[in-house]
Motif scaffolding. Structure first.
Motif, mmCIF file in Angstrom:
data_model
loop_
_atom_site.group_PDB
_atom_site.id
_atom_site.type_symbol
_atom_site.label_atom_id
_atom_site.label_comp_id
_atom_site.label_asym_id
_atom_site.label_seq_id
_atom_site.Cartn_x
_atom_site.Cartn_y
_atom_site.Cartn_z
ATOM 1 N N UNK A 1 0.838 -1.205 0.000
ATOM 2 C CA UNK A 1 0.000 0.000 0.000
ATOM 3 C C UNK A 1 0.871 1.252 0.000
ATOM 4 N N UNK A 2 0.396 2.288 -0.633
ATOM 5 C CA UNK A 2 1.159 3.539 -0.684
ATOM 6 C C UNK A 2 0.849 4.447 0.502
ATOM 7 N N UNK A 3 -0.262 4.205 1.157
ATOM 8 C CA UNK A 3 -0.657 5.076 2.266
ATOM 9 C C UNK A 3 0.113 4.708 3.525
ATOM 10 N N UNK A 4 0.160 5.676 4.480
ATOM 11 C CA UNK A 4 0.848 5.428 5.745
ATOM 12 C C UNK A 4 0.132 4.334 6.544
ATOM 13 N N UNK B 1 13.594 -4.635 0.848
ATOM 14 C CA UNK B 1 12.849 -4.039 -0.274
ATOM 15 C C UNK B 1 13.746 -3.961 -1.504
ATOM 16 N N UNK B 2 13.337 -4.658 -2.576
ATOM 17 C CA UNK B 2 14.089 -4.610 -3.826
ATOM 18 C C UNK B 2 13.646 -3.424 -4.671
ATOM 19 N N UNK B 3 14.556 -2.505 -4.938
ATOM 20 C CA UNK B 3 14.242 -1.321 -5.746
ATOM 21 C C UNK B 3 14.266 -1.672 -7.226
ATOM 22 N N UNK B 4 13.440 -0.919 -7.987
ATOM 23 C CA UNK B 4 13.443 -1.105 -9.431
ATOM 24 C C UNK B 4 12.094 -1.369 -10.031
ATOM 25 N N UNK B 5 11.481 -2.528 -9.785
ATOM 26 C CA UNK B 5 10.204 -2.843 -10.430
ATOM 27 C C UNK B 5 9.094 -1.850 -10.093
ATOM 28 N N UNK B 6 9.016 -1.376 -8.831
ATOM 29 C CA UNK B 6 7.951 -0.441 -8.459
ATOM 30 C C UNK B 6 8.492 0.816 -7.815
ATOM 31 N N UNK B 7 9.500 0.688 -6.974
ATOM 32 C CA UNK B 7 10.031 1.849 -6.250
ATOM 33 C C UNK B 7 11.474 2.088 -6.652
ATOM 34 N N UNK B 8 11.787 3.356 -6.913
ATOM 35 C CA UNK B 8 13.170 3.726 -7.201
ATOM 36 C C UNK B 8 13.912 4.108 -5.931
ATOM 37 N N UNK B 9 13.179 4.395 -4.865
ATOM 38 C CA UNK B 9 13.764 4.739 -3.568
ATOM 39 C C UNK B 9 12.846 4.209 -2.472
ATOM 40 N N UNK B 10 13.305 4.286 -1.280
ATOM 41 C CA UNK B 10 12.517 3.750 -0.158
ATOM 42 C C UNK B 10 11.292 4.613 0.079
ATOM 43 N N UNK B 11 10.092 4.063 0.031
ATOM 44 C CA UNK B 11 8.888 4.860 0.301
ATOM 45 C C UNK B 11 8.850 5.314 1.751
ATOM 46 N N UNK B 12 8.571 6.577 1.954
ATOM 47 C CA UNK B 12 8.570 7.157 3.297
ATOM 48 C C UNK B 12 7.575 6.476 4.241
ATOM 49 N N UNK B 13 6.310 6.165 3.803
ATOM 50 C CA UNK B 13 5.372 5.514 4.736
ATOM 51 C C UNK B 13 5.895 4.163 5.256
ATOM 52 N N UNK B 14 6.574 3.395 4.385
ATOM 53 C CA UNK B 14 7.105 2.097 4.812
ATOM 54 C C UNK B 14 8.244 2.288 5.798
#
Length: 567
Positions: free
Chosen positions: A129-132, A152-165
């Protein structure tokens, strides 16, 4: 100490294998669930020699609470060090001391059914989920599953660590690590596998080294059993004791643990042992104690007890079976040596019992048996466990000699120079058999012990279970016999008493008595019939005959050097 409490079997007297007893010293197993094809799991505890991942609630994930608690294990910190830039903890993630049991790949929003605890969960976040609030729910579910961390593997969906996670992981204490885009998850699993192989090799080398050290200690000492105990006690950071089959202490190292081992004796007496493969665990003075049987074939020859306040290391747990095997051989040799010594002492006791004191002393001298004094006492034992009582008494009475096994009630001669310590003997008897009744005679000359035993045999029947009688006083029968001898001397004189003495000395063999006194058998029968009337006693009954003989000895009718064989 939570893992020790959880590892202890609920029924302390119930375990019947080495594995169950070892569980007391090891961390608990966590639940086991289905395995994904993407999972590389740690080796089972019994193979690996370590505990399984700690369940949720046993440690705070991501904390330093578990640091140093496990040996040769894989942690997030060691895995990051092996992978370098291919696995990086985010700011605020604590990796030191966080144990990793497996590497698991899952894109499920709720992978809990496929987790056993302790995994590093790798995900590209396709379903994250993208929400907090959604991220927090996801991390909370993984914390409930007791994962070691999230990769968390970067690339397929996230280029950086999502802040909420990242915020949810810091809040809930779950370590978050990042796998750069070019790095495949397979590199993580391979690195984990390599560390696992290295750890297994190290554990094997440690175990072999520990076993070799134990063998060297045993083979380089004139007392292998004591050397094994000393080495084992030092190795586990506690103590080790070699016990007899009935739980009596043979050796304990260090010696300062002897009182603690004594407290274990009632536990062993109360335990019903099923076969020689039965093992047990106990808690004594907040120490965790395991007892292992020492057997040769189907024969129980002793027991090994070990105790410590800390859980055993893998190499220690692997060393104990070797110690059990080696001590089993040593205990069997000791038992055979003790049985041979018992046989020698039994032969000497039998000669004393029949009054052949000269032969008894010559045999004792020839066999090198020590402990024969000029006087001694008779100990009669009324017990359903006479062998256990004898094994225990011989530890506190060095001058003890066992009677013949066929005699009833069982008896022991104490030929030691001093009166035994009442407290020590009483406590030993209660531990060996709480229902045992024991009768101790007064000290007397060796020539009189056979007759005293016969006298006491009748009194033993009246003993209550658990009763211990010291310095047996004269009985009513003894007083009756004393008055009967007075009548005999008054009515018939010393010649009649001499005839009675000869009859008792020869056990009623008319021919021998007639030959000694130069009296015709018919005359002898007539005169002895007259003596029976005056005495009002059955001079052929063993207890009355024994009392008559002792009374005649006391009156000087028969010489103090004379002996009357009694069987």
């Amino acid at each position: 100490m939570g893992f020790l409490r959880r590892g202890l079997p609920h029924d302390r007297n119930g375990p019947d294998s080495l594995t169950t007893c070892f569980a007391m010293f090891a961390p608990p197993r966590s639940r086991r669930s289905g395995m994904s094809s993407h999972m590389l799991r740690a080796m089972p505890e019994d193979t690996q020699g370590e505990g399984s991942p700690t369940p949720a609630g046993e440690r705070a994930v991501g904390s330093n609470a578990g640091a140093g608690a496990f040996e040769t294990t894989i942690t997030l910190e060691t895995l990051c060090a092996r992978l370098g830039s291919d696995l990086n903890p985010v700011v605020g993630a604590v990796t030191a001391g966080v144990r990793v049991s497996a590497v698991h790949v899952s894109e499920l929003p709720d992978p809990r059914p496929y987790l056993a605890g302790g995994e590093l969960l790798l995900t590209t976040g396709l379903k994250l989920p993208r929400t907090r609030a959604g991220s927090r729910e996801y991390v909370l579910r993984l914390r409930e599953a007791a994962v070691a961390g999230i990769g968390l593997g970067l690339g397929p969906r996230f280029d950086s660590t999502p802040a909420p996670l990242a915020a949810a992981c810091i809040e809930l204490g779950v370590p978050l690590l990042v796998v750069p885009g070019p790095t495949p998850f397979l590199a993580i699993t391979k690195a984990f596998g390599a560390l696992q192989t290295e750890g297994s090799t190290q554990r094997l080398q440690s175990a072999v080294s520990a076993q070799q050290a134990l063998i060297r200690a045993a083979t380089s000492s004139e007392d292998p059993a004591t050397a094994i105990l000393e080495h084992l006690g030092r190795s586990i950071g506690g103590w080790a004791a070699l016990l007899h089959a009935d739980g009596a202490i043979r050796h304990v190292r260090p010696a300062s643990a002897a009182s603690l081992v004594e407290e274990l004796r009632p536990e062993l007496n109360a335990r019903e042992v099923i076969g020689v493969s039965s093992a047990a665990s106990h808690i004594i003075r907040d120490q965790y104690v395991a007892v292992f049987p020492l057997s040769q074939g189907t024969e129980l020859v002793g027991q090994l007890a070990v105790g410590t306040t800390m859980r055993l290391r893998p190499q220690d747990r692997q060393m104990i079976p070797l110690a059990v095997s080696m001590l089993g051989v040593a205990a069997l040799d000791a038992d055979r040596s003790r049985e041979a010594d018992d046989a020698r002492r039994g032969a000497i006791a039998a000669l004393v019992d029949v009054g052949d004191i000269g032969a008894a002393l010559r045999l004792a001298s020839a066999l090198g048996v020590e402990g024969c004094a000029d006087e001694g006492r008779v100990i009669l034992v009324k017990s359903t466990r006479p062998r256990r009582v004898w094994t225990s008494i011989r530890l506190v009475l060095p001058g003890a000699f066992p009677g013949l096994p066929s005699d009833a009630p069982p008896w022991i001669l104490d030929l030691g120079p001093e009166r035994p310590n009442i407290g020590d003997v009483g406590r030993t008897l209660r531990e060996a058999d709480p229902e045992a009744a024991v009768l101790f005679s007064r000290r007397a000359r060796l020539n009189d012990l056979g007759a005293i035993r016969t006298q006491l045999a009748a009194a033993a029947d009246a003993l209550a279970p658990g009763q211990v009688v010291w310095e047996q006083p004269p009985t009513a029968m003894a007083a009756h016999v004393d008055r009967a001898v007075d009548r005999l001397l008054d009515d018939e004189g010393p010649d009649a008493a001499q005839m009675l003495g000869a009859y008792l000395r020869h056990h009623g063999h008319w021919g021998r008595v007639s030959s000694e006194l130069s009296i015709h058998r018919n005359t002898l029968r007539y005169r002895l019939g007259r003596l029976r009337e005056i005495l009002d006693l059955d001079i052929d009954a063993p207890d009355e005959a024994a009392l008559l003989w002792l009374t005649l000895r006391a009156r000087g009718v028969v010489a103090a050097s004379e002996s009357r064989p009694l069987r």
